[in-house]
Design an enzyme around this catalytic site. Structure first.
Site, mmCIF file in Angstrom:
data_model
loop_
_atom_site.group_PDB
_atom_site.id
_atom_site.type_symbol
_atom_site.label_atom_id
_atom_site.label_comp_id
_atom_site.label_asym_id
_atom_site.label_seq_id
_atom_site.Cartn_x
_atom_site.Cartn_y
_atom_site.Cartn_z
ATOM 1 N N GLY A 239 26.436 33.240 47.313
ATOM 2 C CA GLY A 239 27.458 32.229 47.552
ATOM 3 C C GLY A 239 28.858 32.719 47.222
ATOM 4 O O GLY A 239 29.809 32.397 47.901
ATOM 5 N N PHE A 240 28.977 33.502 46.139
ATOM 6 C CA PHE A 240 30.265 34.070 45.706
ATOM 7 C C PHE A 240 31.302 32.993 45.428
ATOM 8 O O PHE A 240 32.504 33.263 45.478
ATOM 9 C CB PHE A 240 30.791 35.082 46.728
ATOM 10 C CG PHE A 240 29.808 36.176 47.047
ATOM 11 C CD1 PHE A 240 29.315 36.981 46.035
ATOM 12 C CD2 PHE A 240 29.359 36.383 48.332
ATOM 13 C CE1 PHE A 240 28.393 37.983 46.314
ATOM 14 C CE2 PHE A 240 28.437 37.381 48.623
ATOM 15 C CZ PHE A 240 27.950 38.184 47.610
ATOM 16 N N ILE A 466 21.108 32.189 42.411
ATOM 17 C CA ILE A 466 21.860 32.479 43.635
ATOM 18 C C ILE A 466 21.678 33.938 44.064
ATOM 19 O O ILE A 466 22.436 34.452 44.888
ATOM 20 C CB ILE A 466 23.346 32.101 43.486
ATOM 21 C CG1 ILE A 466 24.015 32.858 42.330
ATOM 22 C CG2 ILE A 466 23.490 30.602 43.267
ATOM 23 C CD1 ILE A 466 25.536 32.640 42.259
ATOM 24 N N GLY A 467 20.651 34.559 43.508
ATOM 25 C CA GLY A 467 20.376 35.955 43.841
ATOM 26 C C GLY A 467 20.647 36.875 42.668
ATOM 27 O O GLY A 467 20.402 38.083 42.727
ATOM 28 N N THR A 468 21.149 36.287 41.584
ATOM 29 C CA THR A 468 21.618 37.074 40.448
ATOM 30 C C THR A 468 20.528 37.385 39.435
ATOM 31 O O THR A 468 20.730 38.210 38.558
ATOM 32 C CB THR A 468 22.733 36.293 39.738
ATOM 33 O OG1 THR A 468 22.287 34.947 39.566
ATOM 34 C CG2 THR A 468 23.987 36.263 40.579
ATOM 35 N N GLY A 706 29.212 36.262 29.865
ATOM 36 C CA GLY A 706 29.288 36.230 31.331
ATOM 37 C C GLY A 706 29.393 37.603 31.949
ATOM 38 O O GLY A 706 29.964 38.515 31.362
ATOM 39 N N GLY A 708 28.914 38.057 36.038
ATOM 40 C CA GLY A 708 28.939 38.194 37.501
ATOM 41 C C GLY A 708 30.281 38.484 38.132
ATOM 42 O O GLY A 708 30.403 39.310 39.026
ATOM 43 N N GLU A 709 31.315 37.776 37.707
ATOM 44 C CA GLU A 709 32.583 37.816 38.428
ATOM 45 C C GLU A 709 33.494 38.933 37.949
ATOM 46 O O GLU A 709 34.277 39.494 38.708
ATOM 47 C CB GLU A 709 33.316 36.480 38.280
ATOM 48 C CG GLU A 709 32.337 35.346 38.182
ATOM 49 C CD GLU A 709 32.771 34.052 38.840
ATOM 50 O OE1 GLU A 709 33.635 34.065 39.715
ATOM 51 O OE2 GLU A 709 32.205 33.037 38.453
HETATM 52 MO MO1 MOS Z 1 31.927 31.814 40.983
HETATM 53 S S1 MOS Z 1 33.620 32.047 42.164
HETATM 54 O O1 MOS Z 1 32.280 30.507 39.958
HETATM 55 O O2 MOS Z 1 30.685 31.478 42.119
#
Ligand code: MOS
Length: 749
Positions: A239-240, A466-468, A706, A708-709
């Site tokens: 989704g990103f 979400i794939g993570t 955290g 991912g981002e």
């Molecule tokens: Mo992230 S931009 O909160 O999916």
């Protein structure tokens, strides 16, 4: 890695653990939103506006309605039963405040103006192209210069000291403006909805990063009680950020299905992905840095514009990392929100931080050059030991070590600062670096753990994977607590009928689910051991529960090996229980007296190398070293995937991605995979990820933060700084283009 080679029990935390849902995906067993089919399913196709601003004068559906198989044509003239979400409702977020077809007004190119529903997808497609719309057209405002026509007021934040005064007196000043383009989310799986009503109960099969939020929003939008709505999103092709909050296709599918009393499927196609379901907005950022001649920062001003749609107040918070990344006594961040005729923006991987750090870290590189100072040394000299924005200590910050580790890996000591001064294999090479940061927090979560009489464990939580690797994280915790093998652990996520869980956003799911999963597992084990002491026929009947433990899926005395005990499920059967279930809960960090007075962030650094061949004006990113301090990494495989994937997106941001809107129509003219360039394998350098792996125990008992981002932050400025080092050209407006590089004076090979 085969399951039986995995380290046992607690050692599974921090190991490389293959995703437990991997086989379902690789065999095609996993069903995504629009893979769901039902008897009587009707197919919907949306009709898009062909103008970027104006209003519908006439909308003629007569021809479409007569076409074979057509069941319904919805539009602003006959749309009923879609309401606005109460503005600023604190427990729910929607992407577009205006419900689809609310009136005849057009705010952006591609806006849905009608929905055709038919027996088959082909019939719906054919009829959609027969809907005739005439518009009163206005010229859309899609100007990319965000300062153009700005009449709003700038919001000031984070002000400390007197930055203007400090800039006036600073011996060395950098004052530059940087811009980043519209980037479009391109997850593999596009948005889509299957809506199924049974009486006044609705089930939505969605591709959603937040089923719980989706449910609350859709209940309000459709005017039905929350408990009547169920949202299911078991597998998501990523989704990103674009799938954080509901988009109009969900409302349209639900309204059409309600009208027809039939299930309705509505997909957003790849071209619509560029106009209707969010994007990272343009930013334009002026950075002013003041410093002493020996490189101590005295002032930072970060004044930026961020673009939003005509109706929704979306801010790309470019200045979020600016107040705490460096130590600096005088600082201010200001934001100007600019409206354009584009669809609503949405968070996209590392919103705010990614474009914000492109500007700030580029300016730091420019400052280092002005000071004739090594950019690495400039970072180390100005590193903040305390969060000077909120005046709180960091829960854990190892950014300096990220820099030093990266420098070691790339061999920074060998770097000569002059542009074009480094060569290898007949090519010029350039090295650049940049820092990264992203907020961490422990957000609320609930989960249940069920120990079953068949020897399996079921875990339930209405978060989603979400794939993570979220499925796998839950299974790892269960294995660590009980020794039950992964193939006997069932994890149920992505369904609002499960206990409430967090939206998969902000890189906060792992740190949120760990405490809930852990406390539920602990409580289930405690109950199991108590039952073992209370059940007639149990070898532990009459024993003290605190002398017992569970490992290797067996109950045994703490001072005896697991083989001396019995399989845990035997006790459940002896006690004639259907199962032993316990619930767990995560207390958010801001309600935790031990954690709330800390500034929690992950940190990292990227070191990029580019190769420059002036004869053919070719730039290639040849190496990236990414060193990250994200607390304890729970799954080193999935964790590394996150940083790698983010670095790939960062390369795209630096070199390729740019959604271009036609100034005449407002249409995204490169809205397809043929025209919108994303990083492919052929563009990719060797990527190298290192985790420092310091547990941050204020966040949760495992110390996970955290991840991912943050991996996308810092990639683009590391690359543009490397490009400067190789070519002498400073690119301040992304993406880097060949036209920029052709200005290079470094021409001789
Ligand atoms: Mo992230 S931009 O909160 O999916």
């Amino acid at each position: 890695m085969a399951m039986d080679t995995l380290p046992h029990a607690a050692g599974i935390i921090g190991a490389v653990v293959p995703r437990i849902d991997g086989p379902l995906k690789t065999t095609g067993t996993a069903r995504y939103a629009v893979d769901h089919n039902f008897p009587g399913l009707a197919h919907a196709v949306a009709v898009q506006s062909t103008v970027g601003s104006g209003s519908i004068r006439t909308l003629d559906t007569a021809a479409a309605e007569k076409m074979p198989g057509v069941l319904l044509v919805l539009h602003h003239g006959n749309m009923k039963g879609a309401y606005r979400l109460f503005p600023h409702q604190d427990d729910a977020t929607i992407s577009e405040a205006r419900p689809p077809f609310e009136d005849e007004k057009i705010y952006y190119w591609g806006q849905f103006v009608a929905l055709v529903v038919a027996e088959t997808l082909e019939q719906a497609n054919a009829a959609a192209s027969a809907v005739r719309v005439e518009y009163d057209v206005q010229t859309p405002d899609v100007r990319t210069d965000l300062s153009a026509g700005f009449t709003g007021t700038r919001q000031s934040s984070w002000k400390r000291g007197d930055p203007d005064q400090a800039l006036t007196t600073a011996p060395v000043v950098v004052d530059e403006t940087y811009s980043t383009p519209v980037e479009t989310h391109n997850p593999m799986e596009m948005h889509g909805t299957v809506a199924v009503w049974e009486g006044d109960h609705l089930t939505l099969y969605e591709s959603s990063q937040g089923v719980v939020n989706h449910r609350i929003v859709m209940a309000e939008v459709l005017g039905v009680p929350r408990e009547n709505v169920r949202v299911i999103s078991r597998f998501i092709g990523s989704g990103f950020g674009g799938k954080l909050f509901p988009w109009p296709q969900s409302t349209l599918a639900a309204v059409a299905a309600r009208n027809l009393k039939r299930p309705v499927k509505l997909s957003v196609d790849r071209r619509m992905m560029f106009s209707n379901v969010g994007h990272r907005p343009h930013t334009q950022q002026r950075i002013r840095l003041g410093a002493t001649p020996d490189g101590k920062l005295t002032a930072i001003r970060h004044d930026f514009f961020t673009e939003t749609s005509m109706l929704d107040d979306f801010v790309e918070h470019c200045g979020e990392q600016t107040p705490f990344l460096y130590s600096c006594p005088n600082l201010e961040v200001t934001t100007g929100m600019v409206r354009r005729n584009v669809g609503a923006p949405a968070p996209m991987r590392g919103p705010g931080a990614v474009p914000g750090l492109f500007a700030l870290e580029s300016a730091m590189d420019e400052l280092a050059i002005k000071l004739k100072m090594d950019p690495l040394e400039l970072r180390l000299k100005n590193d903040a030991e305390r969060d000077e924005g909120t005046n709180r200590p960091f829960s854990s910050r190892h950014l300096k070590e990220c820099y030093l580790t990266g420098a070691e890996k790339i061999g920074w000591k060998q770097r000569t600062p002059e542009p074009g001064s480094m060569r290898r294999d007949g090519k010029y090479i350039g090295w650049g670096l940049a820092g990264a940061s992203w907020a961490a927090a422990r957000i609320p979560c609930t989960a249940t753990v069920e120990l079953c009489p068949n020897g399996r464990i079921c875990v339930r939580c209405a978060t989603q994977d979400i794939g993570t690797g979220t499925y796998t994280i839950f299974a790892q915790v269960m294995h660590a607590k009980t020794g039950v093998p992964l193939d006997r652990i069932d994890v149920f996520l992505g369904d609002t009928s499960l206990p409430d869980g967090p939206t998969s956003g902000g890189s906060m799911v792992t740190s949120a689910v760990l405490p809930a999963a852990t406390s539920a597992a602990n409580e289930a084990v405690t109950r199991l051991l108590n039952i073992a002491t209370l059940t007639a026929g149990s070898p532990f009947a009459g024993a003290k529960a605190d002398t017992l433990t569970v490992s290797h899926a067996r109950i045994h005395a703490k001072d005896q090996p697991a083989s001396s005990g019995i399989a845990f499920e035997e006790v459940i059967r002896m006690a004639n229980l259907s199962d032993i279930t316990a619930a767990g809960k995560t207390i958010p960090s801001w309600e935790d007296p031990k954690a709330r007075d800390y500034s929690m962030h992950s940190f990292g650094a990227h070191f990029a190398e580019v190769e420059w061949e002036p004869e053919i004006a070719r730039i290639r990113v040849s190496r990236i070293f990414s060193i990250f301090d994200c607390g304890r990494i729970i799954n080193k495989g999935a964790g590394a995937n996150q940083i790698l994937g983010a670095a790939v997106m960062g390369v795209g941001m630096a070199l390729f991605e740019d959604t271009v809107h036609d100034p005449r129509t407002g249409q995204p003219i490169n809205g397809s995979f043929a025209d919108y360039l994303v990083t492919t394998c052929a563009d990719l350098p060797a990527l190298d990820v290192t985790f420092l792996d310091y547990p941050d125990l204020l966040v949760n008992e495992y110390g996970a933060r955290g991840i991912g981002e943050i991996g996308m932050a810092g990639v683009a400025p590391a690359i543009t700084s490397a490009v400067y080092h190789a070519t002498g050209i400073r690119v301040r407006d992304l993406p880097i283009r060949i036209e920029d590089l052709l200005q290079s004076k470094i021409l001789e090979a």
